[in-house]
Design an enzyme around this catalytic site. Structure first.
Site, PDB file in Angstrom:
ATOM      1  N   GLY A  91       0.840  -1.194   0.000  1.00 45.90           N
ATOM      2  CA  GLY A  91       0.000   0.000   0.000  1.00 45.90           C
ATOM      3  C   GLY A  91       0.873   1.242   0.000  1.00 45.90           C
ATOM      4  O   GLY A  91       2.030   1.209  -0.440  1.00 45.90           O
ATOM      5  N   SER A  92       0.340   2.314   0.539  1.00 47.31           N
ATOM      6  CA  SER A  92       1.045   3.592   0.476  1.00 47.31           C
ATOM      7  C   SER A  92       2.150   3.688   1.547  1.00 47.31           C
ATOM      8  O   SER A  92       2.127   2.947   2.544  1.00 47.31           O
ATOM      9  CB  SER A  92       0.054   4.732   0.674  1.00 47.31           C
ATOM     10  OG  SER A  92      -0.526   4.617   1.949  1.00 47.31           O
ATOM     11  N   CYS A 131       2.324   0.810  -8.748  1.00 51.83           N
ATOM     12  CA  CYS A 131       3.409   1.303  -7.901  1.00 51.83           C
ATOM     13  C   CYS A 131       4.658   1.583  -8.715  1.00 51.83           C
ATOM     14  O   CYS A 131       5.350   2.562  -8.470  1.00 51.83           O
ATOM     15  CB  CYS A 131       3.686   0.306  -6.786  1.00 51.83           C
ATOM     16  SG  CYS A 131       3.923  -1.371  -7.371  1.00 51.83           S
ATOM     17  N   GLU A 147       5.612  -3.372   0.957  1.00 51.88           N
ATOM     18  CA  GLU A 147       5.785  -2.984  -0.456  1.00 51.88           C
ATOM     19  C   GLU A 147       5.004  -1.714  -0.653  1.00 51.88           C
ATOM     20  O   GLU A 147       3.775  -1.724  -0.653  1.00 51.88           O
ATOM     21  CB  GLU A 147       5.270  -4.082  -1.366  1.00 51.88           C
ATOM     22  CG  GLU A 147       6.074  -5.356  -1.248  1.00 51.88           C
ATOM     23  CD  GLU A 147       5.369  -6.514  -1.923  1.00 51.88           C
ATOM     24  OE1 GLU A 147       4.680  -6.279  -2.920  1.00 51.88           O
ATOM     25  OE2 GLU A 147       5.483  -7.622  -1.428  1.00 51.88           O
ATOM     26  N   THR A 198       0.636   4.577   5.098  1.00 52.54           N
ATOM     27  CA  THR A 198       0.055   3.445   5.829  1.00 52.54           C
ATOM     28  C   THR A 198       1.145   2.454   6.219  1.00 52.54           C
ATOM     29  O   THR A 198       1.118   1.897   7.319  1.00 52.54           O
ATOM     30  CB  THR A 198      -1.032   2.749   4.987  1.00 52.54           C
ATOM     31  OG1 THR A 198      -1.911   3.735   4.464  1.00 52.54           O
ATOM     32  CG2 THR A 198      -1.821   1.761   5.820  1.00 52.54           C
ATOM     33  N   GLY A 199       2.102   2.252   5.339  1.00 49.75           N
ATOM     34  CA  GLY A 199       3.204   1.330   5.635  1.00 49.75           C
ATOM     35  C   GLY A 199       3.931   1.735   6.910  1.00 49.75           C
ATOM     36  O   GLY A 199       4.313   0.893   7.730  1.00 49.75           O
TER      37      GLY A 199
HETATM   38  P1  NAD Z   1      -3.376   2.372   1.330  1.00 51.51           P
HETATM   39  O1  NAD Z   1      -2.099   2.424   2.072  1.00 51.51           O
HETATM   40  O2  NAD Z   1      -4.358   3.464   1.504  1.00 51.51           O
HETATM   41  O3  NAD Z   1      -4.176   1.042   1.682  1.00 51.51           O
HETATM   42  C1  NAD Z   1      -3.602  -0.245   1.507  1.00 51.51           C
HETATM   43  C2  NAD Z   1      -4.323  -1.235   2.407  1.00 51.51           C
HETATM   44  O4  NAD Z   1      -4.040  -0.913   3.778  1.00 51.51           O
HETATM   45  C3  NAD Z   1      -5.849  -1.220   2.301  1.00 51.51           C
HETATM   46  O5  NAD Z   1      -6.306  -2.558   2.399  1.00 51.51           O
HETATM   47  C4  NAD Z   1      -6.272  -0.420   3.519  1.00 51.51           C
HETATM   48  O6  NAD Z   1      -7.574  -0.701   3.970  1.00 51.51           O
HETATM   49  C5  NAD Z   1      -5.235  -0.885   4.537  1.00 51.51           C
HETATM   50  N1  NAD Z   1      -5.019   0.017   5.660  1.00 51.51           N
HETATM   51  C6  NAD Z   1      -5.267   1.349   5.743  1.00 51.51           C
HETATM   52  N2  NAD Z   1      -4.900   1.835   6.945  1.00 51.51           N
HETATM   53  C7  NAD Z   1      -4.380   0.783   7.641  1.00 51.51           C
HETATM   54  C8  NAD Z   1      -3.787   0.659   8.932  1.00 51.51           C
HETATM   55  N3  NAD Z   1      -3.649   1.702   9.733  1.00 51.51           N
HETATM   56  N4  NAD Z   1      -3.340  -0.553   9.296  1.00 51.51           N
HETATM   57  C9  NAD Z   1      -3.421  -1.615   8.461  1.00 51.51           C
HETATM   58  N5  NAD Z   1      -3.992  -1.559   7.234  1.00 51.51           N
HETATM   59  C10 NAD Z   1      -4.457  -0.367   6.824  1.00 51.51           C
HETATM   60  O7  NAD Z   1      -2.956   2.204  -0.196  1.00 51.51           O
HETATM   61  P2  NAD Z   1      -3.910   2.183  -1.485  1.00 51.51           P
HETATM   62  O8  NAD Z   1      -4.364   3.590  -1.753  1.00 51.51           O
HETATM   63  O9  NAD Z   1      -4.915   1.102  -1.345  1.00 51.51           O
HETATM   64  O10 NAD Z   1      -2.888   1.717  -2.612  1.00 51.51           O
HETATM   65  C11 NAD Z   1      -2.118   2.576  -3.362  1.00 51.51           C
HETATM   66  C12 NAD Z   1      -0.685   2.610  -2.863  1.00 51.51           C
HETATM   67  O11 NAD Z   1      -0.137   1.299  -2.855  1.00 51.51           O
HETATM   68  C13 NAD Z   1       0.226   3.420  -3.758  1.00 51.51           C
HETATM   69  O12 NAD Z   1       1.086   4.202  -2.966  1.00 51.51           O
HETATM   70  C14 NAD Z   1       1.015   2.366  -4.493  1.00 51.51           C
HETATM   71  O13 NAD Z   1       2.256   2.807  -4.984  1.00 51.51           O
HETATM   72  C15 NAD Z   1       1.138   1.301  -3.465  1.00 51.51           C
HETATM   73  N6  NAD Z   1       1.444   0.013  -4.078  1.00 51.51           N
HETATM   74  C16 NAD Z   1       2.679  -0.554  -3.882  1.00 51.51           C
HETATM   75  C17 NAD Z   1       2.999  -1.763  -4.498  1.00 51.51           C
HETATM   76  C18 NAD Z   1       4.358  -2.413  -4.329  1.00 51.51           C
HETATM   77  O14 NAD Z   1       4.465  -3.592  -4.601  1.00 51.51           O
HETATM   78  N7  NAD Z   1       5.383  -1.696  -3.897  1.00 51.51           N
HETATM   79  C19 NAD Z   1       2.050  -2.399  -5.284  1.00 51.51           C
HETATM   80  C20 NAD Z   1       0.816  -1.807  -5.450  1.00 51.51           C
HETATM   81  C21 NAD Z   1       0.524  -0.608  -4.836  1.00 51.51           C
END
Ligand code: NAD
Length: 467
Positions: A217-218, A273, A239, A221-222
């Site tokens: 994810g982002s 990503c 990731e 959040t990571g």
């Molecule tokens: P996001 O971080 O908003 O959400 C990702 C997931 O995390 C969702 O399931 C969300 O519900 C969950 N989440 C949110 N808050 C949380 C918390 N506090 N604790 C645990 N889980 C939580 O990201 P997004 O908007 O869904 O995805 C887009 C982002 O993901 C972009 O930044 C993109 O670059 C990244 N991404 C990275 C890769 C990679 O492999 N590096 C691949 C795909 C997407």
């Protein structure tokens, strides 16, 4: 009728459900259950119980994963349709994503598990026997829900872990279908899927019985996930986002690279990503490249992913559409030249015209941040050292690419870029033959191939002294 979660081998509704929006129509793609705290507890408890026997029999795991792959294979069309309805991507791409996931599951079932003997002599035998962590929490984003889910589920299960997966609230339905399909081939509790909002993700990552978190994810959040994991020393693979630069060298033919460069940035409507997110182009090639790539962009058919003529679908959700609009408006305020696109399409759905822009500095948000949408800034440079410095001046470090005819020179430039992967004359080419990992803020740990499998295993040393 809502989709169902999979908890301890059973299909489960919840007391309430939420609508999932179809981004092409702004209507309802389906309904997802809102997992209650008691249901989350039940899912983690089931995974913990199931892991005791799941980890013991490697051959049984392989057989179950092979069967699960066949079940997914038989449901590709159904899952892909759901994926297009909730994510927006063209059906052909959704079909490719689900069939790719089925193929990954099939291939993972045959992967070798690591095992090493580092000493074996008259005095001692030392074995490194890799073992699973226990319960894995898998958390996924909305851009490639199925492929990313499978890149976690398949290696985690082969390694002998059990899994609780929580998909993005924007795209939960296809993952719920994937897991209910697979679970018919697996012992109860081995693979569970729960759906809900971000708070559910936070509850899952904080659960004391979760021993490994695999998160995609982002960056923001990571970092939150890492903080929660640190309190309990849970292992994590993160990731995260990227702001991939493409550096074009001065020996290329702009017209020849334009189509591939375009798709490297705009595939999945830029919501990747590792999409190309900014292009550094030599001043002398700027005009011809801007012309060539803008003419590709202006001919793209944007529309509903269910229409076979569609090449690019909508942006996945209203929040992301708003972000892309505000980044483009901000670029305009900073004096950007819009070569093509530049605005939302005048129709229902979260559609934004493929946009090529230039004339702004690297400090403008559309260049400095991850746009995650169908917009690409072109950035002229004078010297290659300058291009490298600007490409590296970011906390992101996921992917990058170099485009040039002289292979040695291109490789020399590639070596200087701070990124987990640098492609030459291509981008987005992910493969099981290489680890997929981000440096700097783009992530911790690795996915893909044997490196991805290793991320679900911990080293266990058996050091025997012969008596
Ligand atoms: P996001 O971080 O908003 O959400 C990702 C997931 O995390 C969702 O399931 C969300 O519900 C969950 N989440 C949110 N808050 C949380 C918390 N506090 N604790 C645990 N889980 C939580 O990201 P997004 O908007 O869904 O995805 C887009 C982002 O993901 C972009 O930044 C993109 O670059 C990244 N991404 C990275 C890769 C990679 O492999 N590096 C691949 C795909 C997407």
């Amino acid at each position: 009728m809502s989709h169902t979660m999979t908890i301890d081998g059973q299909q489960a509704q919840a007391a309430s459900s939420v609508a999932v929006v179809n981004p092409a129509t702004e209507g309802e793609a389906g309904r997802a259950p809102s997992c209650s705290p008691a249901q989350l507890e039940a899912a983690v408890a089931a995974a913990k119980r199931a892991q005791v026997s799941w980890r013991r029999d490697e051959e049984a795991r392989r057989a179950a994963l092979r069967n699960a792959a066949e079940l997914v294979q038989a449901r590709i069309a159904q899952i892909a349709t759901t994926l297009t309805l909730e994510q927006g991507k063209p059906l052909a791409h959704a079909t490719g994503e689900v069939s790719g996931a089925a193929a990954q599951l099939k291939a993972t079932a045959e992967m070798k598990l690591p095992y090493e003997i580092t000493r074996d002599d008259a005095k001692a035998k030392i074995e490194i026997v890799y073992r699973p962590y226990g319960v894995v929490a898998a958390i996924t984003p909305w851009n490639f829900p199925i492929l990313i889910a499978m890149s976690k589920i398949a290696p985690a299960l082969l390694a002998g872990n059990t899994v609780v997966i929580k998909p993005s609230p924007f795209t939960p339905l296809s993952t719920l279908e994937l897991v209910s399909t697979m679970s018919a081939a697996l012992p109860p509790g081995v693979l569970n899927a729960v759906s809900g909002d971000n708070a559910l993700g936070a509850q899952l990552t904080a659960h004391p019985d979760v021993r490994k978190i695999s998160f995609t994810g982002s960056v923001a959040t990571g970092m939150r996930v890492a903080e929660v994991a640190a309190r309990d020393l849970k292992r994590t693979t993160l990731e995260l986002g990227g702001n991939d630069p493409a550096i074009v060298l001065d020996d290329v033919d702009p017209a020849a690279i334009a189509p591939q460069l375009f798709w490297s940035a705009f595939m999945n409507s830029g919501q990747i990503c590792t999409a190309v997110k900014r292009v550094y182009v030599p001043e002398k090639l700027f005009e011809p490249l801007a012309h060539a790539i803008s003419s590709v962009a202006s001919q793209i058919k944007v529309g509903d992913g269910m229409d076979p003529a569609t090449q690019l679908g909508p942006i996945n959700n209203a929040m992301q559409l708003e972000r892309v609009i505000s980044l483009v408006e901000d670029a305009k305020k900073h004096g950007a030249t819009i070569h093509t696109g530049g605005a939302r399409l005048d129709r229902k759905g979260y559609f934004f015209a493929p946009t090529i822009l230039s004339g702004i500095g690297d400090d403008v948000a559309i260049v400095a941040e991850e746009q995650f949408g169908p917009v690409l800034p072109l950035l002229p440079y004078k010297t290659i050292d300058e291009a490298l410095e600007r490409a590296n001046a970011t906390l992101y470090g996921l992917g990058a690419s170099v485009w040039g005819k002289d292979r040695e020179r291109a490789r020399g430039v590639a070596q200087e870029i701070d990124a987990g992967t640098v492609w030459i004359n291509q981008h987005l080419a992910l493969t099981p033959h290489a680890p997929f990992a981000g440096c700097k803020h783009s992530g911790i740990g690795e996915a893909s191939g044997r490196w991805g499998l290793a991320s679900f295993l911990q080293k266990h040393v058996i050091n025997q002294r012969h008596v």
